[in-house]
Scaffold this active site. Structure first.
Site, PDB file in Angstrom:
ATOM      1  N   GLU A  53       0.983  -1.023  -0.130  1.00  0.00           N
ATOM      2  CA  GLU A  53       0.286  -0.154  -0.378  1.00  0.00           C
ATOM      3  C   GLU A  53       0.675   1.546   0.259  1.00  0.00           C
ATOM      4  OE1 GLU A  53      -2.651  -3.016   0.206  1.00  0.00           O
ATOM      5  OE2 GLU A  53      -0.723  -2.402   1.964  1.00  0.00           O
ATOM      6  N   HIS A 122     -11.457  -6.653   6.909  1.00  0.00           N
ATOM      7  CA  HIS A 122     -12.058  -5.895   6.508  1.00  0.00           C
ATOM      8  C   HIS A 122     -12.902  -5.484   6.296  1.00  0.00           C
ATOM      9  CE1 HIS A 122      -9.439  -9.636   5.251  1.00  0.00           C
ATOM     10  NE2 HIS A 122      -9.859  -9.298   4.031  1.00  0.00           N
TER      11      HIS A 122
END
Length: 315
Positions: A53, A122
């Site tokens: 990321e 998530h």
């Protein structure tokens, strides 16, 4: 489909637009949002990255400095934490360089639960962390049409934009509702008129609120964007109703609802009939168990109960 349409049009209209992230190319994204774009526009403009990321955000920043228009995807909200410092620094670019440079990237981030498969990682929300990052604009649409127009507008900006997309709304018929008018970035929408109480929400919890008060004289506002947010619309509604409830999926403590309540108290104190309230997920991770999820989430039944309590309070 609305988000894909906005990106597809951007790729057609501007050769400088690039789309990338984990699995957005060959697979078309884990939710299918970018499906078919790499095949149509080629690997140079739509491509997969490594599972990094910080690398995704750093690549987008460098591309923006070079004059490109990157649309980068962080696969899940929690994963953005790995690039937090880089995201924070991007917002300072225009200020730090006296407006000589800018990094107008679009950072797409799926957030929130999906019914039946939620979990603490998530299903992470925590949008309030981004609100502390100077220089960023933040969109959080609740429906397909707003998602399309907000993304199109974000692509025209010279500021970086975090575009939050609720995962449950990818698959929900609720997001397909028709919108009567286009509203610019930073403007909220009254989705239900009422006179007795104001509810402010965004993302998926907006629909829980609408369901909970569907037969009540309650006004419901969809903020649509969190930075900037439509203070004037909220103030105007609260001055009319005298009562405010903010509903959101993020944790209660230091959630954005606290900021909204604070500003309402500062600006409309004399109009308030009772103390404003917040309804949000308690300070716990989103549970995997559906039974525990229902206990933690601000469902329509909980919203209705709180509204009934507030309406019954003497003023």
């Amino acid at each position: 489909l609305a988000i894909r349409k906005a990106m597809e049009e951007a790729l057609e209209e501007n050769e400088d637009v690039l789309i990338f992230g984990e699995d957005v190319g060959l697979k078309g994204g884990i939710y299918g949002i970018t499906r078919g774009l790499m095949e149509r526009f080629g690997e140079r403009r739509v491509f997969d990255t490594s599972l990094n990321e910080l690398g995704i955000v750093g690549r987008a920043e460098g591309m923006a400095y070079a004059g490109l228009k990157p649309i980068a995807e962080i696969q899940f909200r929690k994963y953005a934490d790995e690039a937090r410092q880089a995201i924070h620094n991007i917002g300072f670019v225009r200020w730090r360089t006296n407006n000589a440079f800018s990094a107008p990237i679009i950072l797409r981030i799926p957030v929130g639960f999906i019914r039946g498969i939620s979990d603490p990682w998530h299903s992470f929300s925590a949008e309030q962390e981004f609100l502390h990052m100077f220089g960023w604009k933040i969109a959080y649409p609740s429906n397909a049409e707003d998602a399309y127009y907000l993304l199109k507008e974000a692509l025209s900006m010279n500021d970086p934009v975090i575009f939050l997309e609720h995962r449950e709304l990818y698959f929900s018929k609720l997001a397909e509702r028709e919108i009567s008018e286009y509203l610019p970035f930073g403007k909220g929408r009254v989705v239900k008129r009422g006179n007795s109480l104001t509810i402010v929400s965004w993302g998926y919890t907006l629909y829980e609120a609408l369901e909970g008060v569907k037969d009540m004289d309650v006004e419901v506002i969809d903020l649509r964007t969190l930075k900037p947010w439509d203070e004037e619309l909220v103030f105007e509604s609260v001055k009319k109703t005298g009562k405010l409830l903010v509903v959101h999926e993020d944790s209660l403590t230091c959630g954005f609802g606290a900021e909204i309540v604070s500003r309402v108290v500062e600006e409309t104190f004399e109009s308030l009939k009772i103390a404003p309230r917040r309804l949000a997920v308690p300070d716990v991770p989103i549970p995997f168990s559906q039974e525990l999820f229902n206990l933690a989430y601000p469902t329509s039944d909980k919203i209705r109960k709180v509204v009934e309590e507030m309406l019954s309070q003497k003023t």
